[in-house]
Design a protein around this motif. Structure first.
Motif: not given
Length: 399
Positions: A143-162
């Motif tokens: 995830m590249i979140n420009f709204s909050e200025s952070y990047m974050a690795p996500l779980a695989e598979p992606l959570p349904p609400d992500s």
């Protein structure tokens, strides 16, 4: 920058207020200044400010960062290699570290096999020490979140609400690069549709390749010619800046300022598997999820209104090199613009603006913008050592 965060080891000694919102576990906070500046530690001891570049593969280090910190021999044995880039030149021979370098970025650990040494600060200025590409940062959904200025690795598979509220782009992942389907309409006579390369290493909007540019009918289109000595790793660049009526990707952006490359060589020349590149003046308008395992790109429009419809009012490009000298280097000029007409030349060093030494202007102030308007005095040191003062009347954008 939209929101700022408290860093333990701060980029360039810059002090930022703490964010009100807690970051997700494993998040990598970044400072956004046309590029995404992250903190990294090399071989457990060396702190470095790096940018994420989806147009690159692995770790690259800046030559001046190494020299100024006496790190030329810190990472083991050296060799040489040839590499190219976005600049208008043939691949160039560069030094490389051939011993592995350990990289820790947030909670992620990597090991770089070879590490090229290149002139990144000549392109982006004093606050960059290196860049990191997809081989390390895009091993899993990101995830590249420009709204909050952070990047974050996500779980695989992606959570349904992500992915709630996200729009899936038509994308392809090939040879460690990401391409996106988009449509660009310059005017009624010039429409370009197809694959564009996602380039988070670019601070621009849309830049067309020379091959794509050569298919267009731009004679009646208002344009400004731009030349720079630092168009990318491959050297200088030439381009024309124009306005496009609209750019359609996830949604439609109107009145877009964009570039058309005139480079005969390099990543924006000919025989490329893409029509052009999409840079961060576009991507910063969205929060993004990159899923390399399923070749998917998801975007959600954020609250940033963006600067994609603005063009230069000083009619030049500068880069902060107060790490090695007294000022900011003029590394690009628009033909016939107010800077060129005043006598500015590529390679000039700006040492003061309206009597204020540029060494006193912090990175934070630079990022917010100096708000120059009207008669503006630049104190400049020429290549022959002579110091002169130029007056520019800053008012109209170049295009």
């Amino acid at each position: 920058m939209r929101k700022t965060f408290c860093f333990i080891a701060l980029l360039g000694g810059l002090s930022l207020p703490q964010s009100r919102a807690a970051l997700p576990d494993g998040a990598l906070p970044f400072i956004f200044d046309s590029h995404l500046y992250l903190q990294a530690t090399l071989n457990d001891t060396v702190h470095a400010s790096i940018i994420y570049d989806t147009g690159a593969d692995f770790l690259y280090l800046d030559k001046d960062f190494l020299e100024l910190n006496h790190l030329q021999e810190a990472f083991g044995r050296k060799g040489t290699a040839r590499m190219g880039g976005a600049g208008n030149s043939d691949p160039q021979r560069v030094d490389i570290f051939i011993d592995p370098i350990k990289i820790r970025c947030g909670e992620l650990d990597y090991q770089n096999k070879i590490t090229p040494i290149i002139g990144l600060r000549d392109i982006l200025g004093r606050y960059i020490d290196g860049l990191l590409g997809n081989t390390h940062l895009l091993q899993a959904p990101l995830m590249i979140n420009f709204s909050e200025s952070y990047m974050a690795p996500l779980a695989e598979p992606l959570p349904p609400d992500s992915l709630a509220g996200y729009h899936k782009l038509e994308a392809r992942f090939e040879e460690n690069r990401i391409d996106i389907k988009a449509r660009l309409q310059i005017d009624s006579a010039n429409v370009v549709e197809g694959w564009f390369r996602m380039d988070i290493g670019s601070g621009s909007t849309v830049s067309l390749t020379h091959e794509t540019t050569s298919t267009l009918h731009l004679d009646p289109v208002p344009k400004a010619y731009f030349t720079t000595q630092a168009g990318g790793v491959g050297g200088g660049a030439e381009e024309v800046t124009i306005r496009a009526a609209r750019f359609c990707m996830a949604d439609t952006l109107e009145n877009l300022v964009m570039d058309c490359s005139l480079n005969e060589k390099g990543a924006l020349s000919f025989d490329r598997p893409y029509l052009g590149i999409i840079g961060n003046e576009i991507w910063s308008l969205y929060d993004i999820v990159l899923d390399p395992l399923h070749a998917s790109v998801w975007v959600k429009r954020n609250q940033d209104k963006g600067t994609y419809s603005q063009s230069s009012t000083t009619h030049m490009a500068i880069v902060d090199r107060t790490d090695i000298g007294d000022g900011w280097i003029v590394n690009g000029l628009y033909k016939g613009g107010i800077a060129e007409q005043a006598g500015m030349e590529i390679g000039d060093t700006i040492i003061a603006i309206n009597g204020r030494p540029v060494k006193e202007i912090s990175w934070e102030e630079q990022r917010k913008g100096l708000g120059l308007k009207g008669t503006t005095r630049y104190t400049v040191r020429k290549a022959n050592g002579k110091t002169v003062t130029y007056e520019l009347f800053v008012q109209k954008p170049i295009i």
